[in-house]
Design an enzyme around this catalytic site. Sequence first.
Site, PDB file in Angstrom:
ATOM      1  N   GLY A   1       0.669  -1.364   0.393  1.00 36.50           N
ATOM      2  CA  GLY A   1      -0.292  -0.143   0.213  1.00 36.50           C
ATOM      3  C   GLY A   1       0.543   1.569   0.138  1.00 36.50           C
ATOM      4  N   SER A   2       0.491   2.477   0.942  1.00 38.50           N
ATOM      5  CA  SER A   2       0.814   3.616   0.692  1.00 38.50           C
ATOM      6  C   SER A   2       2.111   3.354   1.089  1.00 38.50           C
ATOM      7  CB  SER A   2       0.408   4.963   1.205  1.00 38.50           C
ATOM      8  OG  SER A   2      -1.494   4.701   0.376  1.00 38.50           O
ATOM      9  N   THR A   3       3.129   2.459   1.741  1.00 43.78           N
ATOM     10  CA  THR A   3       4.307   2.792   2.609  1.00 43.78           C
ATOM     11  C   THR A   3       5.153   2.425   1.781  1.00 43.78           C
ATOM     12  OG1 THR A   3       4.054   0.247   2.771  1.00 43.78           O
ATOM     13  CG2 THR A   3       3.355   1.956   5.379  1.00 43.78           C
TER      14      THR A   3
END
Lengths: 469, 485
Positions: free
Chosen positions: B215-217
């Site tokens: 995801g956004s990580t």
Amino acid sequence: MLSPGTTAQADPPAPVVRLPRRRGIEFTLLVVAVLLSVYGYCDVGLARTGSVPPGAAGYGAGLGVLALLAHLAVRLRAPCADPLLLPIAVLLNGLGLVLIYRLDLETPGDRAAPTQLVWSTLGVGLFIAVVVILRDHRVLQRYTYVSVVTALVLLALPIFFPAVNGARIWIRVAGFSIQPGEFAKVMLALFFAGYLAANRNALAYTGRRVWLLQLPTGRVLGPILTVWLLSVGVLVLERDLGTSLLFFGLFVILLYVATGRTGWIAVGLLLAACGAFAVGWLEPHVHSRVEDWLHPFASIEAGRGPNQLAQSLFAFAAGGFLGTGLGSGHSILIGFAVKSDFILATAGEELGLAGLSAIFILYGLLVERGIRAGLSLRDPFGRLLAVGLASIVALQVFVIAGGVTGLIPLTGMAMPFLAQGGSSVVTNWIIVALLIRLSDSARGRSEEEQQHEEQHQEHREQHDGEVAP
Amino acid sequence: MTRYIRHAAAFCALLLLALLANATRVQVVQAPTYDENPANRRNTIARYGQPRGDILVGDRAVTGSRDSGEQFRYERTYKNGPLYAPVTGFASQVYGTALLEDAADGVLAGTDRSLSLLPLWNDLARARNPGGRVVTTLDAAAQQAAYSGLGSRRGAVAALEPSTGRILALVSTPSYDPGELSGTDSAVARAWARLNGAADKPMLNRAVRQTYPPGSTFKVVTAAAALDSGVVRDVDAPTESPDPYRLPGSSARLTNEVEGCADASLRYAFQWSCNTVFAGLGVEVGPEAMRTTAAGFGFNDRKLGIPFRVSPSTFDTRVDDAQLALSSIGQYNTRATPLQMAMVAAAVANHGSVRTPYLVDRTTTADGDTVSATVRHTLRQAMNPVTAVRLREMMTDVVEKGTGMNAVVSGATVGGKSGTAQHGVHNSGTPYAWFISWAQADDSMEPAVAVAVVVEDAAADRGDISGGGDAAPIARAVMEAVLDR
């Protein structure tokens, strides 16, 4: 291996040699045998618990007393006997007790060593009885036909009892299990020796000659062939292959020794091959044994895990040169029959090739001493009996040791003195007692028969004829 | 007759010789083959015939031995079994070994030749050394904090020291007690069946053996690629990104959870996690440069072992632009283990270089003499040091005034990045909540810890908030535990 001096008996006039009696050596060797056994017993305890087992003193004292009593019997009644026979028997029996005790530790619910000790005591008792009561082995020749009847009855008895682990060789009476076939070995040896001694000339020189083979008359050959076929037939019925192999070997060896006809061996081997093929083909039990022998690891490859033979080979391999030490092996993995048929695997694993060779050599000495007694004796019956009894030991050792080490197909049989089994221990003690009696006659001859020979010159002439036919 | 008796004697001698020769064959010639036969249980018996060496966390053993008196005599016991199970694995008489018990088996079982002073003599005498010890790099407090933080939720935590690669915490929940698999009785078989059949897979080591869409990580990686490749030169300049973003060659539109992402600067986009900006940046950077940067962090590395095998994290490069856009925001085929994402955070904290993570500090003999110590080495430079400085700032902003405010630790500089990863058919699954971060004590020259947290069954409200809300507090607890030392 055999000293050539023993033929001197045939050369007239026999020198007056007073053979040393060597009872002191026997005593010393017995002390060594008992000490070695006690050492082994302590070794098991030290390896397992780090302390000397509490029963060590009792075990040593018991074995010591048995050895001492046997020694006294020999000293009093068979003073000229071979000094090696008794110590070897005591050492093997002592070692067997140690191995069984050691395996008992792995099977707390099934203690076999105390029972084995009782049987050993009985065996030594019978040993003493035979040595004391039987003054002259030639008496036994009178019982040639009694022996064969007894042997056949003993062999046939288990047919009326239920099979145990596939073999119908046991009779159970009041909680005791007896293998009558074990006693039949001695009886049959007596019969073969007695019959062949009486009929060997007829067997060797009468009858028609067919090609290279001198066929004896049916009247002479018939009875012995019948007895042999009967015993082997019964054993096949009972699925006791080891003993049938033993009887066959005993028969051929004694026939050869009595007649000197190599042809008998050829005929014997031919018959054996036919018999083995027929039995192996007809009998699934035997067939699987042969399959196991040819492919000991087949069951592993098939995913069923190692069978007994594979486990036995693993045990021997784990021993290597020097062994793991008493009490430190895992021969218990063999499972069923580890204390009886497979006892040698425990010796192989824990004493290594060194210990195993020592055991084989002990048996070899026992056999060689028996045969030597036969060589020194003058009466054909005694000679054949000594060779027969020694051959029984040799064949037993070969059949079972060869079986558990994968040399030949495995057949159930007890390792003399080592294996758990009352009938076997008792029988082997009787065999040793008879060998003691025979060797006493052989070695004592130089004093006793010296006088005999002076009185009966014709006796000697008869002997000469026998030695060089 | 004498002659024939002699022949009989010779025959008996022949039998004896055959026995002796055959015994030599079995006990000497064939012995090695028989010894090595897998069906021969002697090796296994010998292996369990002595207590197994211990696995240590700090100075304390987390394993023990129990004498069962059975054939496989010594059974393994575990102190705090579920806490350390993702590190120790199990050593079972029946089911073999796993994780550290497996990777360090030679030392623990005493069979490793390096344990003996005279290896050749030992081979000859068939002697066995007492089991050696394995000293791990774990920080007991950090491990406990991570485990307590996850509680009854499914998830994983990986924490490491950025400057060295020492793994400080490795937790996976739900966990199990490896001691249940020691021994041979029927309870062991039942435990094995139960653990393998359980729906929430307690024996799965989620920290190193499970990959998740990051995801956004993953935007940390994309940002690094954008800065390193020169696609973005000024983090405060507008990126000319549309909102919503139409995926190239497709009619699908990508949107954001927050306002103000159109033409946002990299700093703003990072702080508020604008999907549109990073999707566009990934396409601009291109698949090859993206792959290079991702590989620099450790993606697509199939050989990583710590010493037990770590599942490879993947960044797919055989993609079209639409797929690349999604990959760049940690979706599509991008997948990462929690350990991999901890390495991403660590690279940012450690001037852009990634150290090979390792779990075993040293192995010793039973007496405590060191047998081997792990030599630390740089895995690779993931990004320019200058890029690392910029990313540090941006990650710090996330914690100070962005989605990661739950990760604030007093007395330390903390950088972080939250993430929520959608998965399942048409993104139907409950999103995974991610948080990756690092912390550096204000009085220290080196960052103390980098940590990655994933929570599988996070609160159902979608958005990056869930990463910050569910995962960040756990990361904070771990960082505090390390910093408190």
